[in-house]
Design a protein around this motif. Structure first.
Motif, short mmCIF file in Angstrom:
data_model
loop_
_atom_site.label_atom_id
_atom_site.label_comp_id
_atom_site.label_asym_id
_atom_site.label_seq_id
_atom_site.Cartn_x
_atom_site.Cartn_y
_atom_site.Cartn_z
N GLY A 111 12.22 23.34 -27.47
CA GLY A 111 11.56 23.04 -26.20
C GLY A 111 10.21 22.35 -26.25
N TYR A 112 9.79 21.85 -27.42
CA TYR A 112 8.55 21.06 -27.45
C TYR A 112 8.87 19.64 -26.98
CZ TYR A 112 6.06 24.45 -30.59
OH TYR A 112 5.46 25.55 -31.15
N ALA A 113 9.45 19.52 -25.82
CA ALA A 113 9.93 18.22 -25.35
C ALA A 113 10.15 18.27 -23.84
CB ALA A 113 11.26 17.88 -26.03
N ALA A 114 10.20 17.10 -23.24
CA ALA A 114 10.41 17.04 -21.79
C ALA A 114 11.80 17.54 -21.40
CB ALA A 114 10.20 15.61 -21.30
N TYR A 115 12.79 17.30 -22.29
CA TYR A 115 14.17 17.76 -22.04
C TYR A 115 14.75 18.37 -23.31
CZ TYR A 115 13.87 14.79 -17.92
OH TYR A 115 13.48 14.21 -16.74
N ALA A 116 15.63 19.34 -23.13
CA ALA A 116 16.29 19.94 -24.29
C ALA A 116 17.74 20.25 -23.95
CB ALA A 116 15.56 21.22 -24.70
N ARG A 117 18.63 19.97 -24.92
CA ARG A 117 20.04 20.36 -24.80
C ARG A 117 20.16 21.81 -25.20
NH1 ARG A 117 22.91 16.43 -28.97
NH2 ARG A 117 24.39 18.14 -28.95
N LEU A 118 21.11 22.50 -24.57
CA LEU A 118 21.29 23.91 -24.89
C LEU A 118 22.76 24.26 -24.68
CD1 LEU A 118 19.25 26.22 -25.58
CD2 LEU A 118 19.10 26.68 -23.13
N PRO A 119 23.39 25.01 -25.63
CA PRO A 119 24.74 25.49 -25.32
C PRO A 119 24.70 26.25 -24.00
CG PRO A 119 24.17 25.98 -27.60
CD PRO A 119 22.91 25.48 -26.94
N ALA A 120 25.69 26.04 -23.15
CA ALA A 120 25.65 26.65 -21.81
C ALA A 120 25.47 28.16 -21.89
CB ALA A 120 26.92 26.30 -21.05
N ARG A 121 26.09 28.80 -22.93
CA ARG A 121 25.97 30.25 -22.99
C ARG A 121 24.57 30.72 -23.38
NH1 ARG A 121 26.78 32.92 -27.86
NH2 ARG A 121 27.57 34.68 -26.67
N ASN A 122 23.73 29.79 -23.86
CA ASN A 122 22.34 30.14 -24.17
C ASN A 122 21.39 29.88 -23.01
OD1 ASN A 122 23.53 29.87 -27.02
ND2 ASN A 122 21.50 30.73 -27.38
N ALA A 123 21.92 29.31 -21.91
CA ALA A 123 21.08 29.08 -20.73
C ALA A 123 21.20 30.30 -19.82
CB ALA A 123 21.55 27.82 -20.00
N VAL A 124 20.15 31.10 -19.79
CA VAL A 124 20.16 32.38 -19.08
C VAL A 124 19.34 32.26 -17.80
CG1 VAL A 124 19.42 34.81 -19.24
CG2 VAL A 124 20.36 33.65 -21.25
N PRO A 125 19.92 32.62 -16.64
CA PRO A 125 19.15 32.51 -15.40
C PRO A 125 17.82 33.28 -15.47
CG PRO A 125 21.46 32.97 -14.93
CD PRO A 125 21.30 33.08 -16.42
N VAL A 126 16.76 32.65 -14.98
CA VAL A 126 15.44 33.30 -14.96
C VAL A 126 15.44 34.36 -13.85
CG1 VAL A 126 12.98 32.90 -14.46
CG2 VAL A 126 14.26 31.24 -15.83
N PRO A 127 15.01 35.59 -14.17
CA PRO A 127 14.96 36.62 -13.12
C PRO A 127 14.14 36.14 -11.91
CG PRO A 127 14.53 37.60 -15.27
CD PRO A 127 14.58 36.11 -15.47
N GLU A 128 14.59 36.55 -10.75
CA GLU A 128 13.95 36.20 -9.47
C GLU A 128 12.44 36.48 -9.53
OE1 GLU A 128 14.56 34.51 -5.92
OE2 GLU A 128 16.27 35.16 -7.14
N GLY A 129 11.65 35.50 -9.10
CA GLY A 129 10.21 35.74 -8.96
C GLY A 129 9.41 35.56 -10.23
N LEU A 130 10.07 35.27 -11.34
CA LEU A 130 9.35 35.11 -12.60
C LEU A 130 8.84 33.67 -12.72
CD1 LEU A 130 8.97 37.27 -14.83
CD2 LEU A 130 10.72 36.08 -16.14
N ASP A 131 7.56 33.49 -13.04
CA ASP A 131 6.99 32.15 -13.15
C ASP A 131 7.41 31.51 -14.48
OD1 ASP A 131 4.46 32.42 -15.16
OD2 ASP A 131 4.82 34.27 -14.05
N TRP A 132 7.24 30.20 -14.57
CA TRP A 132 7.68 29.44 -15.76
C TRP A 132 6.98 29.93 -17.04
CZ3 TRP A 132 12.04 27.45 -15.03
CH2 TRP A 132 12.35 26.66 -13.92
N ILE A 133 5.68 30.17 -16.94
CA ILE A 133 4.92 30.54 -18.15
C ILE A 133 5.45 31.86 -18.71
CG2 ILE A 133 2.61 31.07 -19.05
CD1 ILE A 133 2.56 28.30 -17.97
#
Ligand SMILES: [Zn+2]
Length: 339
Positions: free
Chosen positions: A119-141
């Motif tokens: 993720g030291y980049a503007a865009y990153a590829r990720l296996p779909a199963r490694n993309a986990v929804p961010v819990p509601e209300g959690l900020d990016w940082i």
């Protein structure tokens, strides 16, 4: 796209700002527009190339969060526009270990940001199963600051079989991994002795669950015995390794366990074999974490039971400074890069 990659192994200056083609997702991958990326000890180890090496150049960054902007043709359970964070461990997803949430035992074990670009980049590829929804209300940082350290800490405490009412000694407690372990061990009902330098950081650790704070050094084991009525601790949470290992073993109670989940200060240490057999000690290795560990910490986080601490936020272009800051050993918690 803009990115920071490791061009050659070496000091923080080996991180180079570059323009590279924006990657395209494979059939089972998603493309994430990165908003924030946490900096971990793992990034430093990768950059140094001493403990392990991968083909270079490599874009580091295991912990990142952002928005899905494209999906591969086979991806069914993720959608464009979704806010996700990267699950740090790569695995096959269908072997017995993976199905039990023990991804770190999978034959296909790998890590985002070292086995593949991170993720030291503007865009990153990720296996779909490694993309986990961010819990509601959690900020990016925050979303980019905790997955690797908290899931690893949870995996290590599970491997160490920490039980309520037991005592645990957490080495390197002010760093990201140690800070996570203090909170998780406290949540589990353990008595936590945290090892860290500096009164201010010691106070901050007490605020998140440490019952006692001790300084590292040759007197560590004696101090721990004093705090435990001469017994020593049931579990040592070790990842500092070479510099602290002898004191860690000496701090264990009879039948104590030591779980080793990192080698920050080096891979070789002296082991008192007499202590191991006479006191019936257990030495337990633990690499990475499983999906069940990540699920556990996501659940605790969503319920407000954990408090990840981000000490500093820097733009991606200052990644080398972030590495030096982490190397200085003066941080509490994490440094996060923003895009
Ligand atoms: Zn597997």
């Amino acid at each position: 796209m803009r990115a920071v990659h490791i061009e050659r192994y070496g000091p923080a200056e080996s991180l180079a700002r570059v323009e590279v083609p924006t990657p395209q997702p494979a059939a089972d991958e998603v493309l994430v527009q990165v908003q924030a990326c946490g900096v971990n000890r793992l990034d430093l180890l990768l950059r140094e190339g001493r403990v392990f090496q991968v083909p270079l150049p490599r874009i580091p960054g295991t912990d990142f969060a952002g928005t899905i902007v494209a999906i591969g043709e086979q991806v069914r359970d993720r959608r464009v526009g979704e806010r996700v964070l990267a699950a740090p461990i790569l695995s096959c997803g269908h072997c017995g270990h993976c199905l039990q949430g023990e991804d770190n035992l999978c034959q296909a074990f790998g890590t985002v940001g070292s086995s593949i670009d991170g993720g030291y980049a503007a865009y990153a590829r990720l296996p779909a199963r490694n993309a986990v929804p961010v819990p509601e209300g959690l900020d990016w940082i925050t979303a980019a600051s905790f997955a690797l350290t908290y899931a690893t800490a949870a995996a290590m405490l599970r491997r160490g079989r920490l039980g309520a009412g037991e005592s645990v000694l957490v080495l390197g407690a002010s760093g990201g991994l140690g800070h996570a372990a203090v909170q998780l061990a406290h949540q589990a009902g353990a008595r936590v002795i945290a090892v860290c330098r500096g009164t201010q950081r010691g106070e901050a650790l007490r605020a998140v669950g440490a019952d006692a704070v001790v300084e590292p050094g040759p007197q560590l084991a004696a101090q721990v015995r004093e705090l435990t009525g001469g017994q020593g601790v049931a579990l040592v949470f070790e990842h500092v390794a070479a510099q602290t290992f002898a004191q860690s073993v000496a701090a264990l109670a009879p039948q104590g366990r030591l779980v080793l989940g990192g080698v920050t200060t080096g891979t070789e240490a002296t082991l008192d074999l007499k202590a191991v057999f006479a006191n019936r000690l257990e030495l337990l290795g633990c690499r990475g974490s499983g999906r069940r560990d990540l699920d556990q910490v996501l659940d605790l986080l969503a319920r407000g039971r954990l408090r990840p601490h981000v000490e500093q936020v820097l733009p991606l272009e200052r990644a080398a400074e972030a590495h030096r800051r982490l190397e200085s050993g003066t941080l509490l918690g994490k440094v996060v890069l923003t895009l």
